[in-house]
Scaffold this motif. Sequence first.
Motif, mmCIF file in Angstrom:
data_model
loop_
_atom_site.group_PDB
_atom_site.id
_atom_site.type_symbol
_atom_site.label_atom_id
_atom_site.label_comp_id
_atom_site.label_asym_id
_atom_site.label_seq_id
_atom_site.Cartn_x
_atom_site.Cartn_y
_atom_site.Cartn_z
ATOM 1 N N MET A 102 0.832 -1.196 0.000
ATOM 2 C CA MET A 102 0.000 0.000 0.000
ATOM 3 C C MET A 102 0.873 1.254 0.000
ATOM 4 O O MET A 102 1.763 1.403 0.829
ATOM 5 N N HIS A 103 0.630 2.131 -0.972
ATOM 6 C CA HIS A 103 1.292 3.428 -1.024
ATOM 7 C C HIS A 103 0.218 4.516 -0.962
ATOM 8 O O HIS A 103 -0.973 4.225 -0.838
ATOM 9 N N GLY A 104 0.672 5.752 -1.083
ATOM 10 C CA GLY A 104 -0.257 6.881 -1.148
ATOM 11 C C GLY A 104 0.245 7.860 -2.174
ATOM 12 O O GLY A 104 1.416 7.819 -2.570
ATOM 13 N N VAL A 137 4.262 13.074 -3.159
ATOM 14 C CA VAL A 137 4.841 12.170 -2.173
ATOM 15 C C VAL A 137 3.935 10.977 -1.911
ATOM 16 O O VAL A 137 2.732 11.028 -2.104
ATOM 17 N N CYS A 138 4.598 9.915 -1.460
ATOM 18 C CA CYS A 138 3.870 8.770 -0.905
ATOM 19 C C CYS A 138 3.574 9.120 0.547
ATOM 20 O O CYS A 138 4.481 9.454 1.296
ATOM 21 N N HIS A 139 2.319 9.069 0.929
ATOM 22 C CA HIS A 139 1.969 9.432 2.309
ATOM 23 C C HIS A 139 1.389 8.259 3.108
ATOM 24 O O HIS A 139 0.695 8.445 4.088
ATOM 25 N N GLU A 140 1.686 7.042 2.646
ATOM 26 C CA GLU A 140 1.353 5.864 3.452
ATOM 27 C C GLU A 140 2.675 5.168 3.736
ATOM 28 O O GLU A 140 3.448 4.914 2.807
ATOM 29 N N TYR A 141 2.907 4.850 4.999
ATOM 30 C CA TYR A 141 4.178 4.199 5.324
ATOM 31 C C TYR A 141 4.263 2.848 4.596
ATOM 32 O O TYR A 141 3.381 2.005 4.735
ATOM 33 N N CYS A 142 5.325 2.688 3.774
ATOM 34 C CA CYS A 142 5.398 1.507 2.919
ATOM 35 C C CYS A 142 6.720 0.756 3.078
ATOM 36 O O CYS A 142 7.110 -0.009 2.202
ATOM 37 N N GLY A 143 7.427 1.001 4.171
ATOM 38 C CA GLY A 143 8.651 0.250 4.407
ATOM 39 C C GLY A 143 9.831 1.167 4.637
ATOM 40 O O GLY A 143 9.682 2.388 4.709
ATOM 41 N N GLY A 145 12.172 2.368 2.898
ATOM 42 C CA GLY A 145 12.517 3.420 1.944
ATOM 43 C C GLY A 145 11.398 4.426 1.717
ATOM 44 O O GLY A 145 11.477 5.241 0.802
ATOM 45 N N HIS A 146 10.364 4.359 2.559
ATOM 46 C CA HIS A 146 9.174 5.217 2.370
ATOM 47 C C HIS A 146 9.519 6.691 2.172
ATOM 48 O O HIS A 146 8.973 7.354 1.292
ATOM 49 N N GLN A 147 10.454 7.195 2.997
ATOM 50 C CA GLN A 147 10.745 8.645 2.953
ATOM 51 C C GLN A 147 11.426 9.063 1.659
ATOM 52 O O GLN A 147 11.497 10.246 1.354
ATOM 53 N N THR A 148 11.908 8.098 0.864
ATOM 54 C CA THR A 148 12.552 8.460 -0.406
ATOM 55 C C THR A 148 11.551 8.443 -1.568
ATOM 56 O O THR A 148 11.902 8.779 -2.692
ATOM 57 N N MET A 149 10.338 8.028 -1.288
ATOM 58 C CA MET A 149 9.373 7.844 -2.370
ATOM 59 C C MET A 149 8.658 9.164 -2.659
ATOM 60 O O MET A 149 7.640 9.490 -2.053
ATOM 61 N N SER A 150 9.240 9.904 -3.578
ATOM 62 C CA SER A 150 8.658 11.205 -3.914
ATOM 63 C C SER A 150 9.027 11.566 -5.350
ATOM 64 O O SER A 150 9.791 10.868 -6.012
HETATM 65 CU CU1 CUA Z 1 5.287 4.263 -0.779
HETATM 66 CU CU2 CUA Z 1 5.360 5.214 1.415
#
Ligand code: CUA
Length: 158
Positions: A102-104, A137-143, A145-150
Amino acid sequence: MQRDQVFELAWILPSVSIPVGMLVALVVSAYGMGMHVPTHVGTLDPKLAAQTAPFDNPGVRQISADRYEVVMLSQIWFFRPNEVRVPVGSEVTFITTSADVMHGLKIQGTNVNFMVLPGQISRATARFKEAGEFLLVCHEYCGVGHQTMSGKVIVSPP
Ligand code: CUA
């Protein structure tokens, strides 16, 4: 009718009419006005997302003079594409799905803000009236590397 029956009826009528009114508003907005959440416009097998059209060919496409479509694959931990360039005034429809967890997707300065679920195709449209760079940005915690997903939407001046 006795006084206590009148009193009871005075409570029964609003307590029935309020939920009925809400139900009518829900049905009219969903079916009459076509309002719906910006998700669930289709489904696919998330394991095959990268091979399934249109996600086998992600990117930005011009639909008409001021309309663009962005087919974007969301996966750990990036968006593909992660840079979208459109001219100012463009109406851009983002179509995305998740290939794994799940991402956002939230895009700064717009009302694009939804969950990106594996197996489900999501879509939302925004008009970019001002030039500039808008963070997505991805605003669902996805693991881890979440903070790099933009990424960003770069809106160029005319
Ligand atoms: Cu994809 Cu957080």
